[in-house]
Design an enzyme around this catalytic site. Structure first.
Site, PDB file in Angstrom:
ATOM      1  CG  HIS A  62      -1.724  -1.216   1.403  1.00  0.00           C
ATOM      2  ND1 HIS A  62      -3.016  -1.320   0.948  1.00  0.00           N
ATOM      3  CD2 HIS A  62      -1.428  -2.420   1.975  1.00  0.00           C
ATOM      4  CE1 HIS A  62      -3.494  -2.527   1.235  1.00  0.00           C
ATOM      5  NE2 HIS A  62      -2.543  -3.210   1.848  1.00  0.00           N
ATOM      6  NE  ARG A  64      -1.049   3.716   3.665  1.00  0.00           N
ATOM      7  CZ  ARG A  64      -1.900   2.764   4.049  1.00  0.00           C
ATOM      8  NH1 ARG A  64      -2.881   2.392   3.254  1.00  0.00           N
ATOM      9  NH2 ARG A  64      -1.767   2.186   5.220  1.00  0.00           N
ATOM     10  CG  ASN A 283      -6.787  -4.508  10.607  1.00  0.00           C
ATOM     11  OD1 ASN A 283      -6.503  -4.665  11.792  1.00  0.00           O
ATOM     12  ND2 ASN A 283      -7.492  -3.475  10.181  1.00  0.00           N
ATOM     13  CG  ASP A 310      -0.656  -5.835   4.428  1.00  0.00           C
ATOM     14  OD1 ASP A 310      -1.019  -5.022   3.556  1.00  0.00           O
ATOM     15  OD2 ASP A 310      -1.356  -6.122   5.416  1.00  0.00           O
TER      16      ASP A 310
END
Length: 445
Positions: A62, A64, A283, A310
């Site tokens: 990610h 962003r 998560n 992740d």
């Protein structure tokens, strides 16, 4: 024409380590041999007996951008990635706006074409109402479709079962899933909120986003994949119980359902919440020592196929908020490969297995063209690792835009000395070359 000759390397490829030389011409590996003679126009790099591995392919990051660039952006995080030996990444759709139309997806590719140091692909995002857009996705130049079956950063929860079945039945593309059962999490959270308000101790995170929440969701996704024949890839597994859902009885190339584990679930346990707090709030949650041991076992016996990061940066200010307000996720791309080499030093995994899980298998699962292996005719995405060059993670050598790492204070025995992307030397002597060498990944499908 530019030629780079790497001499005296321990070349790691397809389960073997052999000493030899490798010649790069422009973007490609053109020769691998016991010994290659240098010519006057060659740039020569002496590997000095260090390991030469294919660049890692991180199938879940990610970065962003767009919309959350105070946390990180494609330029900053791809810099950290190449410094960490990751030469290709697949980025997720929960940016702002979410990448859930072809137009929004292509905007991300455009940004990366101008700013990425590493090779890139972006997942198309699925929602409860964008099946038409999903079906327009080109399987030749997009990695796959990402579905959040549990809410995480962003608002992309797919919880309509009819829609899910339609997506699984309609697309031949690889479907990657985040599996946590929303109802279970909501009920668990309500219970702890009643007792603690917003200031729930983070040590309960793995009981809120529990084993049951993970297993309920992943078992349901796998049942649906079996029913529909969908090609399913389950991201960031975190529990021992889920390991029973995967097989090592068939070769990877024949698997319709594949599995990934992330560095943090292999490194930390719930005991670390005591010292790390929200910095290791992810998560799915980091679980128990028994869960970590089961993940390692499944990784080594090939029920789990891929190691990823992740990578999901947030600012320290965001992480310092109370439990319910602090976002989940943390930065990892700069330290993932050396973290796995640390596990090698501890006798947990071989270097050949690290390469299989971080380079070969992502390339096979996603059918990535000419990457993930050290072979003649393949792109020269290569990393030199010195296994005996200790260094410590400190604020001043962290390249993430967010400026922190959950591994701060860790001393690693191994160091990445050189990274090549498409034949360009993009990282050397702890410095990133500012050339944007990354290219869009293409897929053999």
């Amino acid at each position: 024409m530019k030629r780079i000759l790497i001499k005296n390397a321990k070349i790691v490829n397809e389960g073997k380590i052999f000493e030899g030389d490798l010649l790069i011409e422009d973007e490609l590996i053109i020769e691998i041999s016991d010994s290659i003679s240098a010519k006057t126009d060659y740039k020569v790099i002496d590997a000095e007996g260090n390991y030469l591995i294919p660049g890692a392919i991180d199938d879940q990051v990610h970065f962003r951008e767009p919309g959350l660039t105070h946390k990180g952006d494609i330029g900053s995080e791809s810099r950290a990635a190449v410094a960490g030996g990751i030469t290709s990444f697949i980025e997720q759709p929960n940016t702002v706006p979410n990448a859930v139309t072809q137009e929004l997806l292509e905007q991300k590719y455009q940004i990366a074409s101008e700013t990425s140091h590493a090779n890139y692909s972006f997942m198309m995002g699925g929602t409860n109402d964008n099946l038409d857009e999903i079906l327009k996705t080109n399987p030749k130049n997009v990695a796959g479709v990402k579905l959040f079956l549990g809410s995480s950063t962003g608002n992309m929860l797919v919880d309509n079962e009819d829609v899910l079945e339609k997506i699984f039945s309609s697309t031949k593309m690889l479907i990657a899933v985040h599996c946590e059962d929303e109802t279970t999490i909501k009920n668990n959270l309500a219970k702890y909120k009643e007792q603690y308000g917003d200031d729930i101790p983070v040590k309960f995170h793995h009981l809120i986003r529990s084993e049951e929440a993970c297993y309920l969701s992943s078992s349901k996704a796998i049942a649906l994949a079996k029913k529909t024949g969908a090609r399913l890839h389950v991201f960031h597994l975190s529990t021992a119980k889920e390991m029973d859902l995967f097989t090592n009885k068939i070769p990877l190339e024949e698997k319709q359902i594949t599995a990934e584990v992330c560095i943090h679930h292999l490194w930390f346990t719930n005991a670390d919440y005591e010292t790390k707090g929200n910095l290791i709030k992810w998560n799915p949650a980091i679980k128990t020592e028994a869960d970590r041991a089961a993940l390692w076992e499944a990784l080594l016996d090939d029920r789990i196929d891929v190691i990823a990061t992740d990578h999901a940066p947030h600012t320290l200010e965001e992480k310092k908020q109370s439990y319910t307000k602090a976002p989940s996720g943390g930065p990892l791309v700069q330290h993932a490969v050396v973290a796995m080499f640390e596990a090698f030093h501890q006798g947990k995994i071989s270097i050949e297995k690290i390469v299989e899980k971080m380079a070969h298998n992502p390339a096979k699962i996603f059918k990535i063209e000419k990457r993930g292996f050290i072979k003649e005719g393949f792109y020269a995405d290569l990393v030199l690792v010195n296994p005996a060059m200790p260094w410590s993670v400190k604020k001043e050598n962290i390249l993430y835009k967010c400026g922190w790492s959950p591994l701060e204070g860790t001393t690693f025995k191994s160091r990445i000395t050189h990274t090549f992307v498409n034949g360009q030397l993009v990282y050397q002597n702890a410095k990133v070359n500012e050339a944007k060498a990354g290219k869009r990944l293409l897929f053999n499908r």
